[in-house]
Design a protein around this motif. Sequence first.
Motif, PDB file in Angstrom:
ATOM      1  N   GLU A  90      19.791  65.521 -64.460  1.00  0.00           N
ATOM      2  CA  GLU A  90      18.477  65.403 -64.598  1.00  0.00           C
ATOM      3  C   GLU A  90      17.411  65.804 -64.657  1.00  0.00           C
ATOM      4  OE1 GLU A  90      17.560  61.892 -63.379  1.00  0.00           O
ATOM      5  OE2 GLU A  90      15.442  62.288 -63.532  1.00  0.00           O
ATOM      6  N   PRO A  91      15.969  65.038 -65.142  1.00  0.00           N
ATOM      7  CA  PRO A  91      15.298  65.682 -65.902  1.00  0.00           C
ATOM      8  C   PRO A  91      13.846  65.579 -65.548  1.00  0.00           C
ATOM      9  CG  PRO A  91      15.837  63.999 -67.959  1.00  0.00           C
ATOM     10  CD  PRO A  91      16.706  63.832 -66.743  1.00  0.00           C
ATOM     11  N   ASN A  92      14.622  64.514 -65.046  1.00  0.00           N
ATOM     12  CA  ASN A  92      12.508  64.151 -64.419  1.00  0.00           C
ATOM     13  C   ASN A  92      12.781  64.194 -63.017  1.00  0.00           C
ATOM     14  OD1 ASN A  92      11.667  62.847 -66.420  1.00  0.00           O
ATOM     15  ND2 ASN A  92      12.273  60.987 -66.149  1.00  0.00           N
ATOM     16  N   VAL A  98       8.398  66.965 -74.453  1.00  0.00           N
ATOM     17  CA  VAL A  98       8.721  67.384 -76.376  1.00  0.00           C
ATOM     18  C   VAL A  98       8.934  66.029 -76.469  1.00  0.00           C
ATOM     19  CG1 VAL A  98       9.828  68.508 -77.958  1.00  0.00           C
ATOM     20  CG2 VAL A  98       9.094  69.414 -75.810  1.00  0.00           C
ATOM     21  N   THR A  99       8.510  65.768 -77.980  1.00  0.00           N
ATOM     22  CA  THR A  99       8.622  64.246 -78.215  1.00  0.00           C
ATOM     23  C   THR A  99       9.160  64.126 -80.300  1.00  0.00           C
ATOM     24  OG1 THR A  99       6.098  64.339 -80.013  1.00  0.00           O
ATOM     25  CG2 THR A  99       7.088  63.367 -76.852  1.00  0.00           C
ATOM     26  N   VAL A 114      12.218  63.285 -77.115  1.00  0.00           N
ATOM     27  CA  VAL A 114      13.549  64.164 -76.332  1.00  0.00           C
ATOM     28  C   VAL A 114      13.707  64.574 -75.379  1.00  0.00           C
ATOM     29  CG1 VAL A 114      14.676  65.739 -77.952  1.00  0.00           C
ATOM     30  CG2 VAL A 114      12.840  64.449 -78.819  1.00  0.00           C
ATOM     31  N   ASP A 115      12.189  65.955 -74.799  1.00  0.00           N
ATOM     32  CA  ASP A 115      12.860  66.709 -73.560  1.00  0.00           C
ATOM     33  C   ASP A 115      12.165  65.743 -73.471  1.00  0.00           C
ATOM     34  OD1 ASP A 115      11.960  68.837 -71.843  1.00  0.00           O
ATOM     35  OD2 ASP A 115      13.489  69.881 -72.839  1.00  0.00           O
ATOM     36  N   PHE A 116      12.233  65.549 -71.875  1.00  0.00           N
ATOM     37  CA  PHE A 116      11.427  64.410 -70.886  1.00  0.00           C
ATOM     38  C   PHE A 116      10.962  65.784 -70.179  1.00  0.00           C
ATOM     39  CE2 PHE A 116      15.415  61.458 -71.394  1.00  0.00           C
ATOM     40  CZ  PHE A 116      14.388  60.969 -71.849  1.00  0.00           C
ATOM     41  N   ASN A 150      10.318  56.069 -74.345  1.00  0.00           N
ATOM     42  CA  ASN A 150      11.137  55.710 -73.662  1.00  0.00           C
ATOM     43  C   ASN A 150      11.380  56.498 -72.782  1.00  0.00           C
ATOM     44  OD1 ASN A 150      11.252  58.325 -74.861  1.00  0.00           O
ATOM     45  ND2 ASN A 150      13.618  58.904 -75.899  1.00  0.00           N
ATOM     46  N   ASP A 151      10.138  56.629 -72.187  1.00  0.00           N
ATOM     47  CA  ASP A 151      10.570  57.745 -70.346  1.00  0.00           C
ATOM     48  C   ASP A 151       9.634  57.057 -69.212  1.00  0.00           C
ATOM     49  OD1 ASP A 151       7.769  57.393 -71.684  1.00  0.00           O
ATOM     50  OD2 ASP A 151       7.350  59.601 -70.980  1.00  0.00           O
TER      51      ASP A 151
END
Lengths: 417, 1009, 100, 185
Positions: free
Chosen positions: B67-69, B528-529, B522-524, B301-302
């Motif tokens: 999970e990144p968020n 980083v987009t 890309v990296d939530f 996409n976030d």
Amino acid sequence: MQRFSALALIRHAFGGHRSWRPQWRAAEPKAAYDAVIVGGGGHGLATAYYLATEFGISNVAVLEKGWIGGGNTGRNTTIIRSNYLFDESAALYDHAVKLWEGLSQALNYNVMFSQRGVMMLAHNVHDQQSLQRHIHANRLNGVDNEWLSARQAKAFCPPLNIEKSMRYPVTGAALQRRGGVARHDAVAWGYARAADAMGVDIIENCAVTAIRRGVGGAVEAVETTRGTIETRKIGVVAAGNTSTVMAMADLRMPLESYPLQALVSEPVKPIFPCVVMSNTIHAYISQSDKGELVIGAGTDAYVSYTQRGALHVPMHTLEAICELFPIFRRLRMLRNWGGIVDVTPDRSPIIGKTPVAGLYVNCGWGTGGFKATPGSGHLFAWTLAKDEPHPINAPFRLDRFRDGYLIDEAAAAAVAH
Amino acid sequence: MSASCRLNAGGRIDRSRPLRFTFDRKVYEGFAGDTLASALLANGVHLVGRSFKYHRPRGIVAAGSDEPNALIAVGSDVRFTPNLRATQVELYDGLVAQSQNHWPSLGFDFGAVNDVFSPLFPAGFYYKTFMWPKSAWKRLYEPKIRAMAGLGRAPTLPDPDNYAQRHAHCDALIIGAGPAGIAAALAAEAHGARVILCDEQAELGGSLLAERKATIDAKSAPSWLADAVAKLSRSAKVRWLSRTTAFGSFPHNMIGLVERLTDHLAAPAEGRPRERLWQVRAKEVVLATGALERPLVFPDNDRPGIMLADAARQYLLRYAVKPGSRAVVAAAHDEAYRAAIELAAESVEIVAIVDIREDASGPWADRARAAGLPVLSATTICGTRGRHRVSSVEIAPCRPDGKVGARSRLDCDVVLMCGGFTPTIHLFSQARGKLRFSEKLNAFLPDGGAEGIRCAGACRGISGLDAVVADGVAAGEAAARDAVGGRIEAVHAPVPLSEDEDGGRLEPLPHHRSPHRVKAFVDFQNDVTAKDVKLAVREGFRSIEHIKRYTTTGMATDQGKTSNMNALGIAASALDKPVPAVGLTTFRMPYTPVTFGAFAGSARGNLFDPVRVTATHDWASAKGAVFEDVGQWKRARYFPLKGEDMHGAVARECQAVRQSVGIFDGSTLGKIEIVGPDAAEFMNRIYVNPWNKLEPGRCRYGVMLREDGSILDDGVVGRLASDRFHVTTTTGGAAQVLNHMEDFLQTEWSGLDCWLTSATEQWAVIAVQGPDSRKVLERLVDDIDLSSAAMPHMSVREGHICGVPTRLFRVSFTGELGFEINVPADFGRAIWEAVFDAGFSRAITPYGTEAMHVMRAEKGYIIVGQDTDGTVTPDDVGLSWAIGKAKMDFVGKRSLTRPAMTDPDRKQLVGLLPEDPELVLEEGAQIIAELPADAKPKSKDAPIGQKMIGHVTSSYFSAALDRGIALAMVAGGRRRMGETLFVPMPQGVIKVVVTNPVFLDPEGKRLDA
Amino acid sequence: MLLIDCPFCGKRPELEFRYGGEAHLARPADPADLGDKAWGQFLYGRSNPRGVHAERWRHVHGCGRFFNALRDTTNDRFAATYKIGEERPAIPEAEGAASA
Amino acid sequence: MPDLTQARQSVLEGIEASGRAGTFSLLPPLSRLNYRGRISTVGRVAAAFGVEPAMEPCRAAIFGDRAALWLGPDEWLLLAKEGEARSIIDRLAIALAPLSYSLVDVSHRQVALKIAGPQAELLLNAGCPLDLDRQAFPVGMCTRTLLQKTEIVLWRVAETEFHIEVARSFAPYAWRFLEQAERDL
Ligand SMILES: Cc1cc2nc3c(=O)[nH]c(=O)nc-3n(C[C@H](O)[C@H](O)[C@H](O)COP(=O)(O)OP(=O)(O)OC[C@H]3O[C@@H](n4cnc5c(N)ncnc54)[C@H](O)[C@@H]3O)c2cc1C
Ligand SMILES: NC(=O)c1ccc[n+]([C@@H]2O[C@H](COP(=O)([O-])OP(=O)(O)OC[C@H]3O[C@@H](n4cnc5c(N)ncnc54)[C@H](O)[C@@H]3O)[C@@H](O)[C@H]2O)c1
Ligand SMILES: Cc1cc2nc3c(=O)[nH]c(=O)nc-3n(C[C@H](O)[C@H](O)[C@H](O)COP(=O)(O)O)c2cc1C
Ligand SMILES: [Zn+2]
């Protein structure tokens, strides 16, 4: 070189940042250069930069076997200070600190040099004596360094535990306010960009594999994975790999290469205002601009080039961190890594000429050379350009291991980073 | 509070155990078996945090440790813990959770202006600005940047919890308890291997925990799993560990595991460790760590509500939670269909399955269509809307060349995406295993090279449950065979990799908008987009390692689990290189973040480092002694009487020794017994001194050097017999000296017949010093003649004291008549008290290390490590007399003739007397030869402009001399006797006169008082 | 943490050992015979190779013995351990090949 | 003059709760002798000491209440009842003459603890990095090793019983460490 500034940033924002140009060219190796620098770490890149800017030698190649800054420059805990004991060392490191102070402006690259203060803890009478000796010597050399009581140390760094119940209570500290940290990657990139702008070729993915010598033994060329390059001056700045490169000229170096580990925590909001080092219980720590706690661990015991090490090394460090900063015990390690540090018998660097004509070496910075980057580059450039050392680096000659004039910071204090 | 999104049946939660918890102070309900993430979703909560840089609202994306968020702070007060993944936090009753990185609230965050100004903050912006004016960096820019950074808050109170550690060994360590890992464990166990099986999740089972229809060995997946776990539990050869993450792989197959013991409990038992760190040495390792699902990269996409498809399926089947009611499914991989079908079966409306692939066909698409789900092939997502939760997506047909057609909007409350799977090869790669890129699978696969480590199941690209189980069996058998030896004849072969598999996608989805403006993440976690990655390439960052560092992609707390492959895909196309030519960044431990406390374990307070105390410690303690740390030892530094400071106590203690008698514990000195016919010869080679002529019963002060000529250690040596020496070393030097001696004895002079035995701890050493010392001892010793004639200075006798065997030395470090009683350590306390009683009438006074230091300095005796520092030769400190001139060689001899060692300007030991007798110099103070122009320096840090020629090594107020005295190392010091030198201090310059370092009784008359 | 094969005790964790530096640097029989240069090399010159390194270890928290080992410094794998006084074993090409 | 021959005081006095019921406990004092010498001399030790020291590395030999623990290829730790050190030294001197060897009385150098019960291995493995499985570390095996931050001699005397020797000044540390580790059983 396209100037960097807030204005430039705004201007580019309107264009969706489409027109930024490469910060340095992907140069192809030429057949010959006036000087070749082996190793694209901070020291090598700085050497090239000063050769071009201060000594008018810009037909220079920096050869890097991987990506620039990927050696110890990209793996260090970025502590910068100059409160070294001996006159020779203090002069060397303070030369560097002075250059750090104007580096962002000189390079037009924000290296985020942050003079947050470096505090070295004392835990017993012996530490106190040793730090006091440093303070007195530094003061007379014009290097700032002051004694703090345990309470003053805590006021300077609130997370610090100074309870008497600690196994090794903090009994005081030496503080160099001009010391601090900088953004390691930016140092490599900033020098690369500025050197490139002066015409220096930065050649990545280009490993030196042999050194060719002519009559009289003087250097003639380097063989690389990207072909032969002729040159009369080779500056080897290969840190952990120096022994290997120097062996190409049949020199056996007074160096051993050890893995040195470091780690970062998960990022947290600002909590740690300075740099703290404890040599006695083996910990050093700061907080980066991004919020991670940056923590230095120790070296593994054995020679190795693996850029990794054993688990017990960071474990030992985190014991010390948790003891000194019990509020950090619930924080978590995000990443751990290793670098390969080249260590001399007296823990002082070697910067100067070698028995081989045209071959110069800058190495042996061990666990503590990041702080010296600008000074080291400047002095080494001088040495290469004039074929003689600058008075500041003259004592740091290779020959001292023959006649015994060591500059033994380690024996004197055993404070490394 | 009703959990609106919870299904009425199914899942692995325990509906009979409802649990209450708070999130941002609001109370919710969940069930035992929930994670914080599943419980929040069950309550319809998607918005759970704010992103790092732009403070964008973020929701739950994954269901596991990737999970990144959803990074959350859990607990309060002393147990407050930031940055935990909601997907890994198990629910308990009363759990308190808070969202992070916003002000003033999660819903309304001022930090979100960053999002508006984000065009000013592309990758690496900070390198380009904040440089003018120079002084503003420190005062303005840097504090601002720092305040923005960081995610959670650090705890502010010390952590009260305990952490345990354990070493373990096994034949096969199996990491990951999905179908592959469980099958491997069963197979390895069946073949006689000692097995450890671990999984980071609360329950064993991995992907099986979200299976309801599949079968294994003709059993339903849940019952196969239950049977397997029961079997593993019954076996004495298996230890299985849940909640246990394998976080790192180290040389020679050592794997670090961290087991979470109490974080899932509402009220853990008092004192129970919170976590346990395992260091497992495995003969063979099987990685069955599965694969991680990849998000798709498309504009915006976030938003909360946009999540991984397989994660959504897991929420549905494992936790009985519907992640939404109207789903758009974005597919670049067939697994998305499976999720869509399962969700539809629980009456989640599938608005559309939007498949980027040109031709959505094959069994999964057919099944979806058969189930009546709308499937759109060759369709992309151009954007999304919704403030705190996604409310619609914009889709458009797209051609293989990326051209995008007419757009339309689909309303929804959840978007499920699946870009494919990335095998979890972290530990394999940490172990320096080689990777191979499969174009088909769009994945790096393990390719040998890691000794003793093999992979099984999805982590080596195998898919399909049967294949995964078969692969696990093969790996388990092979591990058992390699670890236990040739007992297994036929081993099943690993399942061949079918590379017709579906590899998903590494490219961002095409859209119609300007790629330089949209944010396709890309990296939530690090915000980083795709355009950041491309910018880095444009700016000349060509190595993936540079791209990582310039953009910070993959550097957040998830270490790029969901993002690294997408970043690589984008970088590769921007660089116009094939993916494997760009390559991955280096995998490093830990796999997921590990608590500092777990690494530190029990090492806190008194267990941080052993506290070594002598036999008289409690006695001294009771007498009010102040102790100092000398290495690991506690030594009594002084014994203050009521109201006395150190100065007063030390003066009194010194006086007692000089006038009557003092008693001192010298037990910490290192002791080595050297025995054998060649002992003297060995001593000759190790020490600078000659030993042949030393009679048994006599002592000598010995000095030993490192091979480089510097003093390593010193100490008194007693010869007990012609073939037996009792050697003493400094307190700190004991272990090092023994090692040094063993080194030479074993490797250089193995022909010598002598042996070393450490005796430091065998003997308690009680120094009795002062003119009355003999009189005190005479009352306790009857089988040794203590008279000067029978037992002169520097002699040793064996006999008894109060009936206890002793080695009695007549030695003195104080300059007075004195003895050192060595008795077996367990008698130390009793003998000490007997001496104290015997001396009572003579006012025997216990003294500490400080008085000892003063008295030895009065006599000019050095302390190795204080007056010497590792650069000092015997001659420097006036010990040339000790060197055996006739000896051919000894360790360090050759080095003494090197040019630097014979330089007349070397620093030499001298005494210093401050002009003002009241004054005590500071130890470490520097010395110069000429009076500086400014007696008082103008500023604190102005250089003195004169060469420092030496420094003060020891300095005290001497009660005996009634003045300050000091020892110093001064360049050419012995030439300077009588000269006046200067010690510049911040307060002013101090004048000192150079003297002989022996201040008191240079003829040594007092020794025979 | 390395796993080190003590020639006496067998495989033991690195924690029990103390590293002893490069092996086979024989101390000259009569150091006085050496000039400053040669003595300096003896004291400080080290091969520090990338690849196979002959080195000393002491099983200090075990049998107490010094012994020698061949270890590849590029991957930390041991090719051999052997007792003091024994000759440096030849190792097969494949293992011995130092990666540059 | 007082007679203090009975005044021995263990370093663990005051730390050790008497009659501990846990997995570890203090053993009574012992005579300990460190024997070092060439292997060829060991046969004569056997005759005089009554136990034949093992030649095999890491093995203890016992006979009655005496034991000889292999610590290194030239080093054995001889254990006997308290108070026997002197007489053993004298007997060995006679038996070994004129060979060269080293024998040092280290009775007070270390302290012995017993770790016993079904949890013994687990408890030790909290700080000891060795494989204590019964195959890997069988009954009769002994070796110097580590217990977290202190060196110990570890000796398996029975399937579920270990004898450890720890240096005197490290014994309080070892004790407290074991107490802490016991909480994790
Ligand atoms: C974990 C860690 C923490 C540290 N902490 C600090 C600290 O806090 N403060 C401090 O001052 N110092 C610290 N240091 C030390 C510091 O990092 C180094 O001294 C310094 O960065 C060295 O810079 P360099 O340019 O000489 O070497 P490097 O940055 O290592 O550059 C050498 C370059 O040479 C290249 N090279 C090698 N061989 C060849 C070849 N044959 N051909 C071409 N190129 C070659 C390498 O790839 C490398 O890029 C630390 C080091 C480490 C590892
Ligand atoms: N294309 C694919 O690769 C793919 C995609 C999706 C699902 N599947 C299916 O998933 C299943 C795969 O089974 P599997 O057993 O290989 O994997 P799995 O996902 O079932 O199990 C892996 C387990 O490893 C654990 N884990 C991962 N890293 C860990 C670590 N460092 N420490 C501790 N635990 C760790 C995870 O928590 C998980 O429980 C099969 O049914 C397969 O068909 C495959
Ligand atoms: C000062 C400093 C700070 C770092 N901060 C982070 C970080 O926040 N996140 C991260 O993933 N890595 C961080 N790293 C580690 C790098 O990712 C990387 O591990 C290191 O540069 C060594 O390279 P390697 O691991 O690729 O071999 C940091 C490194 C340094 C030197
Ligand atoms: Zn051994």
